[in-house]
Design an enzyme around this catalytic site. Structure first.
Site, mmCIF file in Angstrom:
data_model
loop_
_atom_site.group_PDB
_atom_site.id
_atom_site.type_symbol
_atom_site.label_atom_id
_atom_site.label_comp_id
_atom_site.label_asym_id
_atom_site.label_seq_id
_atom_site.Cartn_x
_atom_site.Cartn_y
_atom_site.Cartn_z
ATOM 1 C CE LYS A 262 -1.483 2.778 2.951
ATOM 2 N NZ LYS A 262 -1.594 4.033 2.194
ATOM 3 N N GLY B 171 7.543 4.909 7.520
ATOM 4 C CA GLY B 171 6.745 6.131 7.634
ATOM 5 C C GLY B 171 7.118 6.880 8.905
ATOM 6 C CB SER B 172 5.433 9.640 10.589
ATOM 7 O OG SER B 172 4.137 9.091 10.777
ATOM 8 N N GLY C 280 3.927 4.725 12.965
ATOM 9 C CA GLY C 280 4.618 3.496 13.368
ATOM 10 C C GLY C 280 4.091 2.964 14.700
ATOM 11 C CD GLU D 122 13.930 0.449 8.562
ATOM 12 O OE1 GLU D 122 14.501 1.508 8.886
ATOM 13 O OE2 GLU D 122 14.459 -0.664 8.710
ATOM 14 C CB CYS E 161 14.080 8.451 6.597
ATOM 15 S SG CYS E 161 15.074 7.351 5.582
ATOM 16 C CD GLN F 14 6.457 17.287 5.857
ATOM 17 O OE1 GLN F 14 5.601 16.669 6.499
ATOM 18 N NE2 GLN F 14 7.604 17.662 6.375
ATOM 19 C CD GLU G 119 11.440 13.049 10.012
ATOM 20 O OE1 GLU G 119 10.334 12.635 10.385
ATOM 21 O OE2 GLU G 119 12.187 12.395 9.267
HETATM 22 P P1 NAD Z 1 3.096 8.472 7.358
HETATM 23 O O1 NAD Z 1 3.380 7.772 8.627
HETATM 24 O O2 NAD Z 1 2.132 9.588 7.368
HETATM 25 O O3 NAD Z 1 2.565 7.472 6.246
HETATM 26 C C1 NAD Z 1 3.299 6.320 5.871
HETATM 27 C C2 NAD Z 1 2.354 5.281 5.294
HETATM 28 O O4 NAD Z 1 1.487 4.810 6.341
HETATM 29 C C3 NAD Z 1 1.414 5.822 4.207
HETATM 30 O O5 NAD Z 1 1.257 4.821 3.225
HETATM 31 C C4 NAD Z 1 0.113 6.024 4.961
HETATM 32 O O6 NAD Z 1 -1.037 6.015 4.152
HETATM 33 C C5 NAD Z 1 0.132 4.853 5.909
HETATM 34 N N1 NAD Z 1 -0.719 4.983 7.111
HETATM 35 C C6 NAD Z 1 -1.231 6.097 7.661
HETATM 36 N N2 NAD Z 1 -1.915 5.802 8.786
HETATM 37 C C7 NAD Z 1 -1.837 4.460 8.935
HETATM 38 C C8 NAD Z 1 -2.319 3.551 9.918
HETATM 39 N N3 NAD Z 1 -3.022 3.965 10.974
HETATM 40 N N4 NAD Z 1 -2.007 2.250 9.785
HETATM 41 C C9 NAD Z 1 -1.260 1.808 8.744
HETATM 42 N N5 NAD Z 1 -0.790 2.621 7.775
HETATM 43 C C10 NAD Z 1 -1.063 3.939 7.871
HETATM 44 O O7 NAD Z 1 4.510 8.923 6.811
HETATM 45 P P2 NAD Z 1 4.811 9.826 5.549
HETATM 46 O O8 NAD Z 1 4.467 11.239 5.910
HETATM 47 O O9 NAD Z 1 4.254 9.203 4.343
HETATM 48 O O10 NAD Z 1 6.408 9.658 5.434
HETATM 49 C C11 NAD Z 1 7.311 10.514 6.034
HETATM 50 C C12 NAD Z 1 7.942 9.851 7.236
HETATM 51 O O11 NAD Z 1 8.534 8.615 6.866
HETATM 52 C C13 NAD Z 1 9.072 10.682 7.802
HETATM 53 O O12 NAD Z 1 8.986 10.660 9.200
HETATM 54 C C14 NAD Z 1 10.319 9.933 7.354
HETATM 55 O O13 NAD Z 1 11.452 10.156 8.147
HETATM 56 C C15 NAD Z 1 9.844 8.519 7.406
HETATM 57 N N6 NAD Z 1 10.685 7.660 6.594
HETATM 58 C C16 NAD Z 1 11.471 6.726 7.198
HETATM 59 C C17 NAD Z 1 12.328 5.920 6.429
HETATM 60 C C18 NAD Z 1 13.214 4.885 7.050
HETATM 61 O O14 NAD Z 1 13.700 4.023 6.321
HETATM 62 N N7 NAD Z 1 13.448 4.927 8.344
HETATM 63 C C19 NAD Z 1 12.351 6.086 5.051
HETATM 64 C C20 NAD Z 1 11.529 7.038 4.476
HETATM 65 C C21 NAD Z 1 10.691 7.822 5.253
#
Ligand code: NAD
Length: 468
Positions: A167, A218-219, A223, A240, A274, A321, A371
């Site tokens: 997804k 993701g965030s 997470g 991650e 990230c 953002q 961040e």
């Molecule tokens: P986000 O957490 O808003 O979304 C990430 C994904 O999770 C999206 O596909 C979103 O639709 C989905 N999502 C949202 N709510 C959910 C839920 N309740 N359950 C399951 N899935 C859900 O993050 P973002 O804004 O898309 O990405 C930016 C963040 O990702 C930043 O904090 C960045 O540092 C981090 N990031 C980390 C890495 C790493 O490898 N550590 C890599 C890239 C980005």
């Protein structure tokens, strides 16, 4: 407007209800995509569960298919990169590099050799530690590197024998749907399914009883929700998450030598990495020289539409953002920060903030503590290295960090004092398929890449055979 379909059980599936996808360079929708329902989730997970029964048994086929995935991605790189650039904002050449990077990840895992560990083999007993797949994996990805981060999950998950329901982020679903369409012709039906939809779709996937593992990027905030959702069913998770990486410059560097690398360490992909440099610590005596060089570099950076060939930095990916980054810059100003360059969005409807450098800030200011994930970098002056290290570590984040010095040995020692999953010396954000990547503290649980990343898509089985 072109509409993009989902992949379920080997077929492209579209829906009457569509979600618009915005090109952040213009702040306007340029395409739409399918919106998955609850029934689609059941279909996709069901297809993945059926495909798992045979997919898990044939390692040679899986390796061959991984290699074919690598080849097909290269063949489609241009088409995918054009769409990736429009939905994400990044310059199209960097979008091409991202797709080629994903291809590299597939070919790396196609040939990664995993031998069973033999603990005892002495004629009385043979005890081996085997690695078994988990089943259906939910792969949930963010909007900053939608294609390569997907490959970090798919390639090791497939090698181990799992099947996947992926997804993408609702901000950047299209490149993932194009990847799905390309891989459909290579993979057996059901091995990969890709659903598009909002955040609620992610939540639904994480709760599905037939999903055995969630690989999430993701965030931190999301997470934590994923981990909670997984707990009820004891699903395995790899998280991650975000970072607030410090880079510490030591007092022996030549500012001319490091300025270019520091700049791109912070601003690559418009800061939406990230593990980008998100806080830069510089010693008092080098402060003005480093600031001057970074300001000079920022001023000649070409900011614009990713499809224009000379663009170096695209927009921030999405409006929430963009507003967040702007509010952090405003907050830094109110807290006495000095805007050395940038600080104002470009006129128009695109989400552009030219590279912004803020000095005179420190702990307690949002731009330093949180961040930012955008084109704004705080530079923090330090007197004693021990203070810089303490500040660098006084955070819940722990993804990456770097130390910069003319004396790499000295830098290596200092780097190891940083509390983060990766520490770099005289560079920042250098990743490869064979090195594990993951966060300390709130930046994550588990790792991706290399044999360690592979292991996260497996469970240990001990095969203990009595021989005599
Ligand atoms: P986000 O957490 O808003 O979304 C990430 C994904 O999770 C999206 O596909 C979103 O639709 C989905 N999502 C949202 N709510 C959910 C839920 N309740 N359950 C399951 N899935 C859900 O993050 P973002 O804004 O898309 O990405 C930016 C963040 O990702 C930043 O904090 C960045 O540092 C981090 N990031 C980390 C890495 C790493 O490898 N550590 C890599 C890239 C980005």
């Amino acid at each position: 407007m072109q509409s993009y379909a989902m992949l379920i059980d080997g077929r492209m599936v579209n829906t009457a209800e569509q979600d618009p996808v915005i090109n952040p360079a213009f702040g306007e929708p340029f395409a739409t995509c399918a919106r998955a329902t609850r029934a689609h989730v059941d279909e996709a997970v069901g297809a993945a569960a059926r495909a798992y029964k045979t997919w898990r048994k044939d390692e040679a086929l899986r390796r061959q298919k991984l290699q074919e995935c690598a080849t097909v991605l290269q063949a489609k790189a241009n088409e995918i990169a054009q769409v990736l650039s429009q939905e994400q904002g990044k310059p199209v050449q960097q979008a091409m590099m991202e797709v080629f990077g994903a291809s590299l990840w597939f070919s790396y895992f196609a040939t990664l050799q995993i031998e069973p560990e033999v603990l005892q083999d002495d004629g009385t007993k043979k005890i081996q530690v085997l690695r078994k797949p988990l089943g259906v994996v939910a792969a949930i990805t963010p909007w900053n590197f939608p294609v390569i981060l997907l490959s970090w999950k798919l390639a090791p998950a497939f090698l181990a024998g799992n099947t996947v329901v992926a997804k993408p982020s609702p901000f950047t679903p299209l490149s993932t749907l194009l990847v799905a369409e390309a891989l459909k012709d290579v993979l057996p039906a059901g091995v990969l399914n890709v659903l598009s939809g909002g955040n609620d779709l992610g939540a639904e996937l994480t709760r599905h009883p037939d999903v055995r593992k969630i690989s999430f990027t993701g965030s931190v905030a999301t997470g934590k929700k994923v981990m909670l959702a997984a707990a009820d069913d004891l699903k395995r998770v790899t998280l991650e998450l975000g970072g607030n990486d410090p880079a510490i410059v030591l007092d022996d560097v030549d500012p001319d030598q490091v300025a270019e690398s520091l700049f791109w360490g912070a601003f690559q992909n418009s800061g939406q990495v990230c593990a980008a440099i998100k806080r830069l610590y510089v010693p008092e005596k080098l402060h003005d020289g480093i600031v001057a060089r970074l300001v000079e570099r920022a001023k000649r950076t070409k900011v614009g539409n990713g499809l224009e060939p000379d663009t170096e930095l695209g927009p921030i990916n999405n409006e929430p953002q963009f507003k967040k980054v702007l509010s952090m810059v405003e907050d830094a100003k109110r807290s006495g920060g000095r805007i050395e360059v940038g600080g104002e969005p470009l006129p128009g409807k695109g989400y552009f903030l030219p590279p912004t450098i803020v000095t005179g800030v420190g702990e307690g200011v949002r731009l330093v503590d949180e961040e930012q994930f955008g084109t704004a970098l705080p530079i923090v002056k330090y007197k004693h290295l021990s203070d810089a290290l303490e500040q660098a570590n006084r955070t819940n984040y722990g993804l990456g960090g770097s130390v910069w010095s003319a004396d790499p040995k000295r830098a290596e020692e200092v780097a190891q004092e940083l509390e983060s999953g990766t520490v770099w010396v005289n560079q920042h954000i250098d990743l490869s398929p064979f090195q594990p990547f993951g966060g300390h503290k709130w930046s994550g649980i588990g790792v991706e890449n290399g044999k360690w990343g592979y292991n996260e898509f497996t469970q240990v089985q001990v095969l203990d055979v009595k021989q005599a």
